[in-house]
Design an enzyme around this catalytic site. Sequence first.
Site: not given
Length: 362
Positions: A52, A184, A288
């Site tokens: 903003e 990732r 992973e």
Amino acid sequence: MSDEGYMSLALNLAKRRKGLTHPNPTVGCVIVKDGEIVGLGYHERAGYPHAEVVALEQAGEKARGSTAYITLEPCTHFGRTPPCTDALIRAGVKKVFVATKDLNPVVSGRGIEKLREEGIEVEVGLLEETARELNEDFFTFVTEKRPFITLKLAQTLDGKIATLRGESKWITSLQSRKYAHRLRAEASAVLVGIKTVIRDNPSLTVRHFPFERQPLRIVIDPELEIPIESNLVSDGEAKTLVVFTRRNPSKERELEERGVALLFMERIELKDLLVELARREVVHLLVEGGAFTVSSFLREGLWDRLVLFQAPKILGDGLTLHNLGIEGIENALRVKLVRELRIKEDKVFEYRREEESTGLRW
């Protein structure tokens, strides 16, 4: 352009920084005056001006009497930067569209309430579903005090994640691996088990496209077996945290001298580890592998999103997920498919927990 069009633009601005603003949310803002876009902004990273403020500075005096399209409720508190509600009020903005409320308890509706108290018209919910998904990791982090957890798996058509010898390079195509690097990039940290490190010597970095920040690399290594010459220790490309249970003063000293952070735990309980990672401002954790590690998260129900890469290959004998403690079909872990895409010859499936797609509860 319609209201939806302006908000869509704000969301696209925010997406440019997805994964880079942690531990803050990802936010975009568009300022419009008399049908003209006079200000564009996005939150670049923690400690930098919020979306903003960036958009208002670009708009300057034209912000007075304008309409602001913001992807997330403006903040009301002093954190690393001043509150955005005050900036909107001072600028003389006439109306604000907010895509979704901020679930952070320190904000949680207060920004919208304050704007309305100052006579600013506020509409909430424009493209809300997209906005909530954009910050689902942040919302999980601030409401449940743990990281949002993505599990990633690559497997053959017959469900094998590696050969019997443990070889998994490469089940999927190069294009799929590039997509995995996007996962990732969205994460604060990437976690693997020690067997994956010893077998594959991964780097666990974002390499297939330019990226400003590398995720923290985490290794669950109870016996502190991580080789000093492994990429996670020697490459210097990103920070590495090793979680272990067996003390080895000389190895610990050598690792610390090479910049590796160590976390000793008497017993590695995943829930306790997640609490510690949240304390270290890990907003989004990508798990992973390998098979044992991913299976452990699945078995304990510690996941929010499962991304499954499937290659058109058949291995026959090979490694699969480990025992999840499921004895009958009726007890099978049920998942909900929310997204599917094709990458060259591979398919990618994104699943959520069927029983509670908004995240797990402890």
